[in-house]
Design an enzyme around this catalytic site. Sequence first.
Site, mmCIF file in Angstrom:
data_model
loop_
_atom_site.group_PDB
_atom_site.id
_atom_site.type_symbol
_atom_site.label_atom_id
_atom_site.label_comp_id
_atom_site.label_asym_id
_atom_site.label_seq_id
_atom_site.Cartn_x
_atom_site.Cartn_y
_atom_site.Cartn_z
ATOM 1 N N GLU A 14 -18.511 0.401 -17.411
ATOM 2 C CA GLU A 14 -19.752 1.127 -17.690
ATOM 3 C C GLU A 14 -20.992 0.244 -17.575
ATOM 4 O O GLU A 14 -22.107 0.758 -17.470
ATOM 5 C CB GLU A 14 -19.672 1.780 -19.081
ATOM 6 C CG GLU A 14 -18.643 2.905 -19.104
ATOM 7 C CD GLU A 14 -18.352 3.448 -20.494
ATOM 8 O OE1 GLU A 14 -18.118 4.653 -20.616
ATOM 9 O OE2 GLU A 14 -18.341 2.667 -21.463
ATOM 10 N N ASP A 200 -13.268 13.280 -17.204
ATOM 11 C CA ASP A 200 -12.050 14.094 -17.406
ATOM 12 C C ASP A 200 -12.454 15.335 -18.185
ATOM 13 O O ASP A 200 -13.586 15.428 -18.662
ATOM 14 C CB ASP A 200 -10.999 13.288 -18.195
ATOM 15 C CG ASP A 200 -11.523 12.848 -19.550
ATOM 16 O OD1 ASP A 200 -12.013 11.720 -19.660
ATOM 17 O OD2 ASP A 200 -11.475 13.663 -20.494
HETATM 18 N N1 ADE Z 1 -14.290 9.443 -23.043
HETATM 19 C C1 ADE Z 1 -13.954 9.898 -21.822
HETATM 20 N N2 ADE Z 1 -13.057 10.898 -21.913
HETATM 21 C C2 ADE Z 1 -12.806 11.085 -23.238
HETATM 22 C C3 ADE Z 1 -11.957 11.952 -23.963
HETATM 23 N N3 ADE Z 1 -11.160 12.832 -23.328
HETATM 24 N N4 ADE Z 1 -11.959 11.861 -25.320
HETATM 25 C C4 ADE Z 1 -12.735 10.947 -25.949
HETATM 26 N N5 ADE Z 1 -13.555 10.098 -25.298
HETATM 27 C C5 ADE Z 1 -13.602 10.159 -23.957
#
Ligand code: ADE
Length: 232
Positions: A14, A200
């Site tokens: 990041e 995601d």
């Molecule tokens: N950061 C990126 N994806 C995430 C997720 N599914 N849950 C918590 N933090 C995240």
Amino acid sequence: MSRKPAIIGAMDSEIAMYLEHGEVKAEHKWHEFVFYEMNLKGVDCIVSKSGIGKVMSAMVCQHLIDTYAPTEIIFTGVAGALNTNLDIGDVVVSKDCMQHDIDGRALGFPRGTILFSDKSLFEADDELHDLAMASHVDGHRIYSGRILTGDQFFTHKDIEDHAYLTTDMAGDCIEMEGGSIGLVCAENNVPFVIVRTISDKADGSAAEDFSKLHHLVAGNSYSIVSQMLPKL
Ligand code: ADE
């Protein structure tokens, strides 16, 4: 007053693009953390990696404020989507953020509220929010929304068990640092914004998608922040 923003990301992926594209002028260590004094897009700023979670990000944020007196804090990184309109690669700019996992309901406090206080939602600074929203990323949407923060990585089963994240709390995306950054900034009266690209959908493929994609999509958050900096 000239601006000196601080930029925080939780993971190497990041902050990697900031270090690649900017000129690092000095590095300072504090415990395990490294603070890079740098120039990026003509703007002097401090960049740091917090590590994962609310405690790590709170530590780094408070140290940054105490030591470097930044004029604002920008958090850059990735998140899981809660809002079904969001696709991988889209970006959520915080209108506000909240800790979803603080829960004092047994004592009469609403979920998300810090017990024995009225602190729950932390609002991003309007100027920083609007600058981020005025940026662009090819092929992806930039969405103004609510970021929910907790010390859990969410997948399909978690989300099914936690419908309140979207029903009661109206979250657009979920991550692990924004709410604590918002809290520390509010306590110190420092303006902030969180810029999160969707890695995601916090579903059955979240772990796989996140692992495959976080390096790639973190670049969209970088792109937005690098468009904001010269306009500060
Ligand atoms: N950061 C990126 N994806 C995430 C997720 N599914 N849950 C918590 N933090 C995240």
